[in-house]
Design a protein around this motif. Structure first.
Motif, PDB file in Angstrom:
ATOM      1  N   ALA A  47      -9.711   6.187 -30.609  1.00 44.00           N
ATOM      2  CA  ALA A  47     -11.074   5.874 -30.175  1.00 44.00           C
ATOM      3  C   ALA A  47     -11.049   4.942 -28.971  1.00 44.00           C
ATOM      4  N   MET A  48     -10.181   3.935 -29.004  1.00 37.96           N
ATOM      5  CA  MET A  48     -10.074   3.011 -27.881  1.00 37.96           C
ATOM      6  C   MET A  48      -9.544   3.729 -26.643  1.00 37.96           C
ATOM      7  N   ALA A  49      -8.529   4.557 -26.834  1.00 38.01           N
ATOM      8  CA  ALA A  49      -7.971   5.308 -25.710  1.00 38.01           C
ATOM      9  C   ALA A  49      -9.027   6.214 -25.089  1.00 38.01           C
ATOM     10  N   PHE A  50      -9.819   6.856 -25.932  1.00 32.60           N
ATOM     11  CA  PHE A  50     -10.870   7.747 -25.452  1.00 32.60           C
ATOM     12  C   PHE A  50     -11.910   6.979 -24.649  1.00 32.60           C
ATOM     13  N   GLU A  51     -12.259   5.791 -25.103  1.00 31.00           N
ATOM     14  CA  GLU A  51     -13.260   4.997 -24.409  1.00 31.00           C
ATOM     15  C   GLU A  51     -12.764   4.581 -23.023  1.00 31.00           C
ATOM     16  N   TYR A  52     -11.496   4.224 -22.920  1.00 32.04           N
ATOM     17  CA  TYR A  52     -10.910   3.924 -21.615  1.00 32.04           C
ATOM     18  C   TYR A  52     -10.863   5.181 -20.740  1.00 32.04           C
ATOM     19  N   TYR A  53     -10.496   6.296 -21.338  1.00 31.61           N
ATOM     20  CA  TYR A  53     -10.267   7.508 -20.558  1.00 31.61           C
ATOM     21  C   TYR A  53     -11.567   8.089 -20.017  1.00 31.61           C
ATOM     22  N   LEU A  54     -12.692   7.763 -20.649  1.00 32.89           N
ATOM     23  CA  LEU A  54     -13.982   8.222 -20.130  1.00 32.89           C
ATOM     24  C   LEU A  54     -14.270   7.665 -18.738  1.00 32.89           C
ATOM     25  N   ASP A  55     -13.643   6.542 -18.408  1.00 38.99           N
ATOM     26  CA  ASP A  55     -13.797   5.957 -17.081  1.00 38.99           C
ATOM     27  C   ASP A  55     -12.808   6.636 -16.144  1.00 38.99           C
ATOM     28  N   GLN A 106      -4.764  10.225 -22.293  1.00 41.13           N
ATOM     29  CA  GLN A 106      -5.284  11.588 -22.110  1.00 41.13           C
ATOM     30  C   GLN A 106      -5.085  12.413 -23.377  1.00 41.13           C
ATOM     31  N   TYR A 107      -3.893  12.351 -23.930  1.00 38.83           N
ATOM     32  CA  TYR A 107      -3.603  13.138 -25.139  1.00 38.83           C
ATOM     33  C   TYR A 107      -4.378  12.613 -26.347  1.00 38.83           C
ATOM     34  N   LEU A 108      -4.506  11.280 -26.452  1.00 38.59           N
ATOM     35  CA  LEU A 108      -5.259  10.713 -27.570  1.00 38.59           C
ATOM     36  C   LEU A 108      -6.743  11.051 -27.459  1.00 38.59           C
ATOM     37  N   SER A 109      -7.244  11.186 -26.238  1.00 42.59           N
ATOM     38  CA  SER A 109      -8.645  11.598 -26.048  1.00 42.59           C
ATOM     39  C   SER A 109      -8.854  13.011 -26.563  1.00 42.59           C
ATOM     40  N   GLU A 110      -7.918  13.890 -26.283  1.00 37.74           N
ATOM     41  CA  GLU A 110      -7.993  15.251 -26.817  1.00 37.74           C
ATOM     42  C   GLU A 110      -7.956  15.222 -28.342  1.00 37.74           C
ATOM     43  N   GLU A 111      -7.119  14.345 -28.880  1.00 37.74           N
ATOM     44  CA  GLU A 111      -7.000  14.213 -30.333  1.00 37.74           C
ATOM     45  C   GLU A 111      -8.314  13.708 -30.935  1.00 37.74           C
ATOM     46  N   TYR A 112      -8.954  12.763 -30.234  1.00 34.60           N
ATOM     47  CA  TYR A 112     -10.204  12.211 -30.753  1.00 34.60           C
ATOM     48  C   TYR A 112     -11.318  13.252 -30.729  1.00 34.60           C
ATOM     49  N   MET A 113     -11.365  14.068 -29.685  1.00 32.77           N
ATOM     50  CA  MET A 113     -12.358  15.138 -29.635  1.00 32.77           C
ATOM     51  C   MET A 113     -12.187  16.081 -30.822  1.00 32.77           C
ATOM     52  N   THR A 114     -10.952  16.459 -31.099  1.00 29.37           N
ATOM     53  CA  THR A 114     -10.692  17.335 -32.241  1.00 29.37           C
ATOM     54  C   THR A 114     -11.093  16.660 -33.550  1.00 29.37           C
ATOM     55  N   TYR A 115     -10.745  15.380 -33.664  1.00 29.79           N
ATOM     56  CA  TYR A 115     -11.059  14.613 -34.872  1.00 29.79           C
ATOM     57  C   TYR A 115     -12.562  14.582 -35.122  1.00 29.79           C
ATOM     58  N   ALA A 149     -17.155  15.966 -14.718  1.00 27.29           N
ATOM     59  CA  ALA A 149     -16.053  15.438 -13.903  1.00 27.29           C
ATOM     60  C   ALA A 149     -16.053  13.919 -13.856  1.00 27.29           C
ATOM     61  N   ASP A 150     -17.246  13.292 -13.899  1.00 25.73           N
ATOM     62  CA  ASP A 150     -17.311  11.834 -13.766  1.00 25.73           C
ATOM     63  C   ASP A 150     -16.878  11.101 -15.027  1.00 25.73           C
ATOM     64  N   THR A 151     -16.663  11.839 -16.118  1.00 24.04           N
ATOM     65  CA  THR A 151     -16.123  11.227 -17.342  1.00 24.04           C
ATOM     66  C   THR A 151     -14.856  11.968 -17.792  1.00 24.04           C
ATOM     67  N   ASN A 152     -14.077  12.389 -16.816  1.00 19.91           N
ATOM     68  CA  ASN A 152     -12.804  13.067 -17.074  1.00 19.91           C
ATOM     69  C   ASN A 152     -12.965  14.311 -17.940  1.00 19.91           C
ATOM     70  N   GLY A 153     -14.115  14.974 -17.831  1.00 23.11           N
ATOM     71  CA  GLY A 153     -14.317  16.262 -18.485  1.00 23.11           C
ATOM     72  C   GLY A 153     -14.999  16.208 -19.833  1.00 23.11           C
ATOM     73  N   TYR A 154     -15.401  15.023 -20.280  1.00 25.24           N
ATOM     74  CA  TYR A 154     -15.950  14.900 -21.637  1.00 25.24           C
ATOM     75  C   TYR A 154     -17.454  14.670 -21.631  1.00 25.24           C
ATOM     76  N   GLY A 155     -18.141  15.369 -22.528  1.00 27.06           N
ATOM     77  CA  GLY A 155     -19.574  15.212 -22.725  1.00 27.06           C
ATOM     78  C   GLY A 155     -19.945  15.672 -24.120  1.00 27.06           C
ATOM     79  N   GLY A 156     -21.219  16.004 -24.320  1.00 31.23           N
ATOM     80  CA  GLY A 156     -21.654  16.485 -25.626  1.00 31.23           C
ATOM     81  C   GLY A 156     -22.610  15.528 -26.308  1.00 31.23           C
ATOM     82  N   THR A 157     -23.193  15.992 -27.407  1.00 32.65           N
ATOM     83  CA  THR A 157     -24.232  15.219 -28.093  1.00 32.65           C
ATOM     84  C   THR A 157     -23.705  13.929 -28.720  1.00 32.65           C
TER      85      THR A 157
END
Length: 760
Positions: free
Chosen positions: A321-329, A344-353, A392-400
Motif C-alpha cells: 500500500a505504501m509503495a503504491f501510494e509513492y508510485y502514484l506520483d 512498480q511491482y508492489l503497485s501491480e500486486e496491490y491492484m490485484t489484491y 499517465a499522470d499517475t503512472n497508469g493507475y485509476g478507477g473508482t
C-alpha cells in the motif's frame, strides 16, 4: 500446566470454602450488577449459572478487587478523582509489570472509601490524607455534565481504554490519568507486553515474548477485568459504553481491539494468562460468562466505540500500500533503481489484491458521487484500473477505488478551510504581504479565509498547528523512542497517550530485571539493529546479495505460516480486515480513525480500507486525514476526544443529550506575526468563490510523497517491512512476514537481483 496455574488450582480449593461464607455478599453484588448494567442488552445479559470449575472460581475470586487487600485508592483534589493502584488484570501474568490495570474515577460518583466492609464511607474526599485500602462507595444518584453538555451517571458513564504500545512496544504498568474524569468518564490505563520483550523460563533461559497477539490480548484482558468489576459493583461505569483510544502503535491497537471484539480466535491466548470471563469447557468449547451470586453474566472483550490516531494497521498490506501510494506520483524520485522497480511491482500486486477483495461501497455512506452520475444513491464497485495512457499522470493507475481516495483527500482539505473560523491567534495577510487590520480580519468570511489559506497568506497560531493531541490525556505513555520523531518535531500539546498525573504518580515502580520493553531505536532488523532511512541509497544493510535476502524471506514466512502454538498465523491474527464484519465478531457501533495527511508512517489506503470494511459491516465509521498533520496529529479547530464520545453517545443512546460542536468564535483581532509563513497551494488547488476546493489525483499523490518521510516500501525499510518485531518467536525478535513482498521478490527475482545494492 505451568507452576502458576497448578498453584492457582490448589488455592482455589481453599477458596471454595470461602465461597459459602461469602454467598450472602455475592447476592448483594448480584443486585448491584443488575442495576449497574441496566443499559446493556448484549454484553452482560443474565442467564442461569453454569457449572463453575475450580480454576474459574480461583480467577474470579482473584480478580475481584474487593478481595485485594493490597489495592489502594488515592484522591486527587485538583481533579476531584479517585485513582486505583495498579493491580494485575489477569490471574497468571507472564510479565506482571506489563499486565496491570489502573482506573481513575470521577469524584462525583464516589461518596468515599469503605475501609471496614460495612458499606458506608469511612474516608471521604474531605477527610482523605493518604492512600487507603478499601472499596468504593458509589453514589448512583450523582451525575456529571461534560464540557459538551452530555450528562452521565455512575451507571451510564463511558469507560475509556487507553491502548499504549507506542511502536508496538511493551508498555509498563502506569497509574491512570485523571484528565478524562472532568467529563464524567472512567479512565483506564493498562500495560501490555510488546515487541522485543523478554522473560526467563523456570530454567533461567531468556526467551522473546510479547509478539502478536500478546499486546492486543493484554488490552482485551484489561477490558474483561474492568467490565467484571463494574458488574460486581466495585467500579462505576457502563459495561456497554467502552471506548478504545491511542496513537500510532496504540492507535493500531485501539482499532484492532474494536475490529476483533470478542472474536473467539483470541480466547486461547486470554485463557493462558488467566483472564476473567473466558474459560475452556471440558468438551473444548468456550464460556464467556462470569458467575455473580446465582446469576451468570456474559463478558465480551470488545468496545462500543474507537478513536484511533495514526492507526498503524493493517501491517499485512502495509508495504505494498505504501509503495503504491509513492508510485502514484509519476514524478517521485526513488532513492535507488531497485526501490523504484520494487515499488512498480508492489503497485501491480496491490491492484490485484484490492480487485480480489470485490469491494463495494454505498455512496450515501461516504457522501460522494463516485460514479459521477449526479447523485449519491448507488452502490459502487471499488476497483483499481491500469491504463498507461489514460492515467499517465499517475503512472497508469485509476478507477473508482482511487476516486474514493481522492474524494476523501479533497473533503478533508475542505473540512480544514471550512473550520478556519475556529483559528486562534492566526495572522492573516493581503496579497501584497501586509498584515490585515483587526477590522479586516473580523470582516473576513469563511470563503475569504479559504482563499487566503490556499494562497498561503497566513501565519498559524496555536490552533491548526497543534493543541491537545487526541484529547486523550489518560493512558500509558512510556518513554519516547531514542532518535528523531517520525515526522520531525514534536507537535504542540501533550503526548498522544497523555501522561501520569503528578497527583497520583507512583515513582517507586520499576520493571523487573528479566523484562525489557523493546523501546528505543530498535526498529527494522533482528537483534535490535536499525535500518536505513528514507534517504538511504543502500537497499539493504543486512544482506550482501539479493539471493541471501530472498532465502531469509522464504524461511521466515514459512515459519510464520506454519502457525504458532495454537496453529494461528501471527500476521493474520493482527490483520483487522480479517475480523471486521465476521460472524464471530461483535462489531463496534462507531469508529473514528484520524491520520496526518502528510505523515509517512502509514499509507492512507490502510485507513481507507478500515473504513470500507466497517461501513459494510454496519459500523458508523469515519476517517479524517488532517491537512498537513503529521504522525499522531493534534485535535484542532474545536475537535476533541470528548466531543466525539459525547456526540456519539447522544446519537446512539436513548434519552441522551444531542450534542453538537460549539459555534466558532470568529477571530476579531489579527495575530502578531510580521510575515506570512503559509504554503501557497494555489498552483494545484483550486478554490471557488464559495470556498469549494478541488485538486487532482496526481496532485494528491505528489502531496503525499512530499510530506511522507519513510523508506519505500514501508515503515522500516526494504528488508523487513512495517513493525516486523511483532512477528518474532521465542528465539527470534524479528522475522520477515510479508507474503506479498515475497511473491514479488520471487516472481521478479531476475530483474530485481541485477539492481540490488547497486550504485544509486
Amino acid at each position: 500446566m505451568t507452576f502458576k496455574k497448578l498453584l492457582a488450582v490448589l488455592l482455589s480449593l481453599a477458596l471454595m470454602l470461602c465461597c459459602v461464607a461469602c454467598s450472602s455478599d455475592s447476592g448483594s453484588v448480584s443486585d448491584s450488577a443488575d442495576s449497574t448494567d441496566s443499559t446493556s442488552s448484549d454484553e452482560s445479559s443474565e442467564e442461569e449459572v453454569e457449572e463453575v470449575s475450580e480454576e474459574q472460581l480461583y480467577i474470579e475470586e482473584t480478580l475481584n478487587i474487593a478481595n485485594n487487600s493490597e489495592l489502594t485508592w488515592t484522591y486527587s483534589s485538583d481533579s476531584d478523582a479517585w485513582v486505583m493502584s495498579i493491580v494485575s488484570a489477569v490471574a497468571y501474568p507472564e510479565l506482571a509489570d506489563y499486565q496491570g490495570v489502573s482506573v481513575a474515577v470521577p469524584g462525583a460518583y464516589i461518596t468515599g472509601i469503605d475501609t471496614d466492609g460495612d458499606g458506608t464511607a469511612d474516608i471521604t474526599a474531605d477527610s482523605y490524607s493518604e492512600a487507603v485500602n478499601g472499596t468504593l462507595v458509589i453514589d448512583n444518584d450523582a451525575s456529571v455534565t461534560s464540557e459538551n453538555g452530555q450528562i452521565y451517571t455512575a451507571q451510564t458513564a463511558p469507560v475509556i481504554i487507553n491502548t499504549g504500545a507506542a511502536g508496538y512496544s511493551a508498555q509498563e504498568n502506569q497509574l491512570a490519568s485523571t484528565s478524562n474524569c472532568a467529563n464524567g468518564y472512567i479512565n483506564v490505563a493498562c500495560g501490555n507486553r510488546g515487541k522485543q520483550s523478554t522473560a526467563e523460563d523456570e530454567d533461567g533461559n531468556t526467551y522473546y515474548t510479547g509478539d502478536a497477539p500478546d499486546c492486543l490480548v493484554d488490552q482485551k484482558d484489561a477490558i474483561r477485568f474492568v467490565k467484571y468489576n463494574i458488574l460486581l459493583g466495585n467500579l462505576p461505569g457502563s459495561t456497554e459504553y467502552f471506548v478504545s483510544t491511542g496513537g500510532s502503535g496504540g492507535g493500531a491497537h485501539a482499532a484492532m481491539v474494536a475490529a476483533t471484539s470478542n472474536n473467539s480466535v483470541y480466547y486461547d491466548y486470554e485463557i493462558s494468562q488467566g483472564a476473567v470471563g473466558v474459560y475452556e469447557r471440558s468438551d473444548g468449547s468456550y464460556s464467556t460468562k462470569v458467575t455473580i451470586g446465582d446469576t451468570s453474566y456474559e463478558i465480551f472483550d470488545g468496545v462500543w466505540g474507537c478513536v484511533a490516531y495514526s492507526a498503524i494497521t493493517s501491517l499485512a498490506e502495509a508495504d505494498m500500500a505504501m509503495a503504491f501510494e509513492y508510485y502514484l506520483d509519476a514524478d517521485y524520485s526513488f532513492n535507488t533503481e531497485f526501490q523504484k522497480l520494487l515499488a512498480q511491482y508492489l503497485s501491480e500486486e496491490y491492484m490485484t489484491y484490492i480487485n480480489d477483495q470485490n469491494l463495494t461501497i454505498e455512496e450515501s455512506a461516504v457522501g460522494f458521487d463516485l460514479n459521477d452520475d449526479g447523485d449519491t444513491d448507488d452502490t459502487v464497485e471499488l476497483t483499481i484500473e491500469y491504463d498507461e495512457d489514460g492515467y499517465a499522470d499517475t503512472n497508469g493507475y485509476g478507477g473508482t477505488y482511487l476516486t474514493l481516495y481522492l474524494c476523501e483527500f479533497v473533503s478533508n482539505l475542505q473540512w480544514y478551510v471550512d473550520n478556519l473560523d475556529y483559528d486562534d491567534g492566526w495572522t492573516w495577510f493581503d496579497s501584497d504581504g501586509n498584515a490585515l487590520s483587526d477590522e479586516e480580519v473580523a470582516a473576513m468570511t469563511t470563503a475569504e479565509k479559504a482563499q487566503a489559506f490556499i494562497e498561503g497568506r497566513y501565519a498559524q497560531g496555536s490552533s491548526g498547528s497543534g493543541g491537545e493531541i487526541g484529547g486523550m490525556g489518560g493512558g500509558p505513555t512510556g518513554d519516547l523512542p531514542d532518535g528523531d520523531l517520525p515526522d520531525g518535531d514534536l507537535p504542540d500539546g501533550d503526548l498522544p497517550d497523555g501522561g501520569i498525573d503528578i497527583d497520583t504518580a507512583d515513582t517507586d515502580s520499576d520493571a523487573v530485571d528479566t523484562v525489557t520493553s523493546g523501546m528505543g531505536d530498535e526498529v527494522g532488523t533482528p537483534d535490535a539493529g536499525t535500518t536505513q532511512g528514507t534517504g538511504s541509497g543502500i537497499d539493504s544493510s543486512n544482506y550482501s546479495t539479493f539471493e541471501e535476502m530472498l532465502e531469509a524471506y522464504q524461511s521466515d514466512i514459512e515459519e510464520v505460516e506454519a502457525g504458532d502454538e495454537y496453529g494461528n498465523n501471527q500476521v493474520e491474527l493482527y490483520n483487522p480486515l480479517n475480523y471486521i464484519g465476521a460472524d464471530t465478531t461483535e462489531n463496534p457501533t462507531w469508529t473514528r480513525i484520524m491520520m496526518g495527511a502528510s505523515e509517512g508512517d502509514m499509507s492512507m489506503f490502510s485507513s481507507l480500507n478500515l473504513q470500507i470494511a466497517w461501513l459494510n459491516a454496519g459500523t458508523d465509521a469515519t476517517i479524517e486525514w488532517q491537512w498537513d498533520g503529521g504522525h499522531v496529529p493534534s485535535e484542532i479547530f474545536g475537535e476533541s476526544l470528548s466531543l466525539t464520545i459525547d456526540t456519539k453517545y447522544g446519537e446512539y443512546v436513548d434519552g441522551a443529550v444531542s450534542v453538537t460542536k460549539a459555534e466558532a468564535e470568529a477571530q476579531t483581532t489579527n495575530g502578531s506575526a510580521t510575515e506570512a509563513t503559509g504554503t501557497d497551494l494555489s498552483d494545484w488547488v483550486s478554490v471557488t468563490d464559495d470556498g469549494e476546493v478541488s485538486f487532482s489525483l496526481a496532485d494528491a499523490a505528489s502531496y503525499r510523497t512530499s510530506g511522507a518521510s519513510k523508506a519505500v516500501p514501508g515503515f522500516d525499510g526494504i528488508d523487513y517491512g512495517q513493525e516486523t518485531y511483532e512477528f518474532g518467536s521465542e528465539t527470534q525478535d524479528a522475522r520477515h512476514f510479508d507474503k506479498y513482498v515475497l511473491d514479488v521478490l520471487t516472481e521478479h527475482a531476475e530483474e530485481l537481483a541485477e539492481l540490488f545494492n547497486s550504485e544509486s
